[in-house]
Scaffold this motif. Structure first.
Motif, PDB file in Angstrom:
ATOM      1  N   ILE A 197       0.854  -1.195   0.000  1.00 15.18           N
ATOM      2  CA  ILE A 197       0.000   0.000   0.000  1.00 15.18           C
ATOM      3  C   ILE A 197       0.897   1.255   0.000  1.00 15.18           C
ATOM      4  O   ILE A 197       1.872   1.327   0.735  1.00 15.18           O
ATOM      5  N   GLY A 198       0.524   2.195  -0.850  1.00 17.04           N
ATOM      6  CA  GLY A 198       1.285   3.446  -0.924  1.00 17.04           C
ATOM      7  C   GLY A 198       2.430   3.408  -1.917  1.00 17.04           C
ATOM      8  O   GLY A 198       3.106   4.416  -2.124  1.00 17.04           O
ATOM      9  N   LYS A 199       2.661   2.247  -2.532  1.00 14.96           N
ATOM     10  CA  LYS A 199       3.764   2.169  -3.502  1.00 14.96           C
ATOM     11  C   LYS A 199       3.293   2.615  -4.884  1.00 14.96           C
ATOM     12  O   LYS A 199       2.189   2.264  -5.316  1.00 14.96           O
ATOM     13  N   GLU A 200       4.167   3.382  -5.541  1.00 16.55           N
ATOM     14  CA  GLU A 200       3.830   3.890  -6.869  1.00 16.55           C
ATOM     15  C   GLU A 200       4.455   3.001  -7.942  1.00 16.55           C
ATOM     16  O   GLU A 200       5.627   2.623  -7.862  1.00 16.55           O
ATOM     17  N   THR A 259      -0.543   4.844  -7.901  1.00 18.46           N
ATOM     18  CA  THR A 259      -0.149   4.310  -6.594  1.00 18.46           C
ATOM     19  C   THR A 259      -1.215   3.339  -6.091  1.00 18.46           C
ATOM     20  O   THR A 259      -2.405   3.578  -6.264  1.00 18.46           O
ATOM     21  N   ARG A 313      -3.574   1.939  -3.575  1.00 17.94           N
ATOM     22  CA  ARG A 313      -4.245   2.563  -2.426  1.00 17.94           C
ATOM     23  C   ARG A 313      -4.908   1.556  -1.497  1.00 17.94           C
ATOM     24  O   ARG A 313      -5.052   1.804  -0.301  1.00 17.94           O
ATOM     25  N   ASP A 363      -5.040   4.874  -7.947  1.00 17.78           N
ATOM     26  CA  ASP A 363      -5.564   6.246  -7.925  1.00 17.78           C
ATOM     27  C   ASP A 363      -6.825   6.381  -8.778  1.00 17.78           C
ATOM     28  O   ASP A 363      -7.830   6.915  -8.338  1.00 17.78           O
TER      29      ASP A 363
END
Ligand code: ZN
Length: 270
Positions: A19-22, A49, A51, A65
């Motif tokens: 989570i939070g990785k682009e 990213t 989510r 996103d």
């Protein structure tokens, strides 16, 4: 084959790590692992990213996103989280490279698993998820009864029907029949309303217990990747001796699926 509790464990484990990785890039090594245009899959997801990760039955849904994609592990699919520089392993068909230098790779020896772009806002109402029945926690006993009370199909087979209820695979279908003390070959029409309600509640309990056991493996995984597989306590599936009466467990095919049951404990035909 991973079942609902294993997929839920994969979901929780992956959430912890990605989570939070682009996504910097998506590398597709085997086109057919993607349903639809693999090029579109790649270009759509690049730059977004991760989510959240949702689950419906045995499907995982990765929420980004602007878009989402679903993943079904089928027989042998699993995820590996590696340093991006790690050489590609055998059967790794897809890699998500993240901007932090790590990568999520999808590995599948039998290539049955699939990934597919879906609409982030409507995926539960769209195919293929829209055709799935409710999970046992959401199942209405009256509706399930209405659907099976004319059926000649064995209850074991009905439990596997993902349109009726979703999330029960072969292992847990065997375990549910054992807990019901019911012959797995019993036709669906033999079950009373009361027994159907019992069937749903036992299905919930058995899946919940398995999820709870899987929970202990969260936040750790080994070189074998994130499969969600863990040591689950089984009473009848793949067993030789009944833990209740010590009789030999019978194994036979019921509508093409390996079915384990105890002829002494599972005498109920309804
Ligand atoms: Zn027994």
């Amino acid at each position: 084959m991973p079942e609902l509790p294993e997929v839920e464990t994969v979901r929780r484990t992956l959430k912890h790590f990605i989570i939070g990785k682009e996504i910097k890039d998506v590398q597709v090594h085997y086109d057919k692992i993607i349903t639809g245009d693999s090029n579109q899959f790649r270009t759509t997801l690049t730059g977004q990213t991760i989510r959240d990760i949702d689950r419906v039955g045995k499907y995982l849904i990765f929420i980004l996103d602007r878009d989402a994609f679903l993943s079904h592990l089928r027989m042998e699919g699993k995820y590996n989280i590696v340093d991006a520089s790690t050489p590609l392993r055998k059967h790794e068909h897809l890699g998500f490279l993240f901007t932090d230098g790590t990568a999520l790779r999808y590995q599948d020896t039998r290539k049955f698993g699939r990934l597919e772009l879906v609409n982030k806002d409507t995926y539960r109402q769209d195919l293929p998820l829209s055709k799935l029945g409710p999970e046992p926690w959401d199942a209405d006993p009256a509706k399930i009864y209405a659907k099976i009370h004319h059926s000649n199909l064995p209850i074991k087979t009905l439990l596997l029907d993902q349109h009726l209820m979703t999330g029960i695979g072969n292992i847990y279908a065997n375990e549910i029949c054992f807990t019901m003390k019911m012959d797995p070959r019993t036709p669906g029409k033999r079950l009373s309303k009361k027994r159907v309600a019992e069937l749903i509640s036992i299905s919930q309990n058995i899946l919940e217990q398995a999820i709870a056991q899987g929970g202990t493996t969260i936040h750790s995984f080994n070189a074998n990747g994130i499969t969600g597989l863990f040591q689950i306590q089984l009473n009848v599936h793949s067993q030789k001796i009944c833990p209740v009466c010590q009789s030999t467990i019978t194994k036979e095919m019921v509508r093409g699926r390996g079915t384990y049951y105890c002829k002494t404990c599972q005498k109920k035909r309804g």
